[in-house]
Write a protein that holds these residues in place. Structure first.
Motif, mmCIF file in Angstrom:
data_model
loop_
_atom_site.group_PDB
_atom_site.id
_atom_site.type_symbol
_atom_site.label_atom_id
_atom_site.label_comp_id
_atom_site.label_asym_id
_atom_site.label_seq_id
_atom_site.Cartn_x
_atom_site.Cartn_y
_atom_site.Cartn_z
ATOM 1 N N ARG A 34 0.830 -1.203 0.000
ATOM 2 C CA ARG A 34 0.000 0.000 0.000
ATOM 3 C C ARG A 34 0.862 1.250 0.000
ATOM 4 O O ARG A 34 0.548 2.225 -0.695
ATOM 5 C CB ARG A 34 -0.961 -0.030 1.194
ATOM 6 N N SER A 113 -6.124 12.046 1.077
ATOM 7 C CA SER A 113 -7.445 11.407 1.048
ATOM 8 C C SER A 113 -7.959 11.257 -0.374
ATOM 9 O O SER A 113 -8.460 10.195 -0.762
ATOM 10 C CB SER A 113 -8.454 12.209 1.883
ATOM 11 N N CYS A 117 -8.399 7.623 -2.132
ATOM 12 C CA CYS A 117 -9.773 7.179 -2.404
ATOM 13 C C CYS A 117 -10.176 7.275 -3.872
ATOM 14 O O CYS A 117 -10.847 6.381 -4.389
ATOM 15 C CB CYS A 117 -10.752 7.966 -1.542
ATOM 16 N N HIS A 118 -9.774 8.340 -4.546
ATOM 17 C CA HIS A 118 -10.243 8.542 -5.914
ATOM 18 C C HIS A 118 -9.292 8.018 -6.975
ATOM 19 O O HIS A 118 -9.734 7.504 -7.994
ATOM 20 C CB HIS A 118 -10.562 10.014 -6.168
ATOM 21 N N HIS A 121 -8.300 4.125 -5.454
ATOM 22 C CA HIS A 121 -9.532 3.365 -5.207
ATOM 23 C C HIS A 121 -9.560 2.605 -3.879
ATOM 24 O O HIS A 121 -10.130 1.528 -3.789
ATOM 25 C CB HIS A 121 -9.826 2.427 -6.378
ATOM 26 N N PHE A 122 -8.953 3.197 -2.842
ATOM 27 C CA PHE A 122 -9.110 2.665 -1.493
ATOM 28 C C PHE A 122 -10.486 3.086 -1.010
ATOM 29 O O PHE A 122 -10.954 4.180 -1.325
ATOM 30 C CB PHE A 122 -8.071 3.279 -0.543
ATOM 31 N N ASP A 123 -11.130 2.232 -0.215
ATOM 32 C CA ASP A 123 -12.365 2.700 0.410
ATOM 33 C C ASP A 123 -11.967 3.601 1.581
ATOM 34 O O ASP A 123 -10.807 3.639 1.990
ATOM 35 C CB ASP A 123 -13.264 1.540 0.833
ATOM 36 N N VAL A 124 -12.930 4.333 2.090
ATOM 37 C CA VAL A 124 -12.655 5.317 3.141
ATOM 38 C C VAL A 124 -12.023 4.658 4.365
ATOM 39 O O VAL A 124 -11.056 5.184 4.926
ATOM 40 C CB VAL A 124 -13.945 6.082 3.522
ATOM 41 N N ASP A 125 -12.530 3.503 4.775
ATOM 42 C CA ASP A 125 -11.988 2.837 5.960
ATOM 43 C C ASP A 125 -10.528 2.422 5.752
ATOM 44 O O ASP A 125 -9.699 2.586 6.650
ATOM 45 C CB ASP A 125 -12.828 1.611 6.332
ATOM 46 N N SER A 126 -10.207 1.897 4.580
ATOM 47 C CA SER A 126 -8.826 1.478 4.302
ATOM 48 C C SER A 126 -7.884 2.672 4.236
ATOM 49 O O SER A 126 -6.757 2.616 4.745
ATOM 50 C CB SER A 126 -8.759 0.699 2.986
ATOM 51 N N PRO A 135 -12.118 7.266 10.033
ATOM 52 C CA PRO A 135 -12.826 7.415 8.755
ATOM 53 C C PRO A 135 -13.556 8.748 8.583
ATOM 54 O O PRO A 135 -13.534 9.312 7.480
ATOM 55 C CB PRO A 135 -13.789 6.222 8.732
ATOM 56 N N GLU A 139 -13.631 11.218 5.260
ATOM 57 C CA GLU A 139 -14.897 11.635 4.662
ATOM 58 C C GLU A 139 -15.014 13.155 4.640
ATOM 59 O O GLU A 139 -15.449 13.737 3.639
ATOM 60 C CB GLU A 139 -16.073 11.020 5.422
#
Length: 158
Positions: A34, A113, A117-118, A121-126, A135, A139
């Protein structure tokens, strides 16, 4: 005391291997891919990516006991990774142009962030876990960026 020539950290002997080394190994195994993805998104050359990630883990491993005493270990190591990427850039490493533009207009935490995320493509929690934040902080950064107007040069006249 012998010093690891690559990192300038004290060399650790066999007698210092302990349970904490197992914890560091697990942390490194989980985060190395990561961290490499993040560094690759900011730096154009693989060699620069590898140096940034290698130095981050070298410093973390050499200071693992201290890191375990920190309020949020992941946040401290994440800050070091970001620092190592920025050092590479300051030393003339070629940036990824899209990421560089993002970091020019946004504060680092918000840019991280958005990048995680964008673009990655990690989700918010990851993304939050990786950066060592909650999180809702990720957000909030993503919501704030959506409300940020584009730079003046990009605005269309009405």
């Amino acid at each position: 005391m012998p010093v690891d020539f690559a990192l300038g950290l004290p060399a650790r002997g066999v007698s210092s291997l302990a349970v904490t080394d197992l914890g560091f190994s697990a942390f490194a195994e989980r985060n190395q891919p990561r961290y490499t993805r993040y560094a690759s998104a900011r730096l154009s050359r693989d060699a620069d990516v590898q140096v940034a990630v290698h130095l981050t883990f070298g410093l973390a491993g050499g200071n693992w006991s201290w890191l375990l005493s920190q309020p949020v270990l992941a946040a401290t190591v994440w800050a070091e990774l970001r620092h190592q990427v920025e050092v590479r850039l300051a030393k003339g490493a070629a940036p990824d142009n899209d990421a560089a533009a993002l970091y020019e207009v946004l504060p680092r935490a918000k840019a991280d962030s958005v990048l995680l995320c964008h673009r990655l493509h990690f989700d918010v929690d990851s993304a939050a876990e990786l950066m060592g934040v909650e999180p809702p902080a990720v957000e909030a950064s993503l919501r704030a960026v959506k409300r940020t107007p584009p730079p003046l040069a990009e605005r269309k006249d009405s």
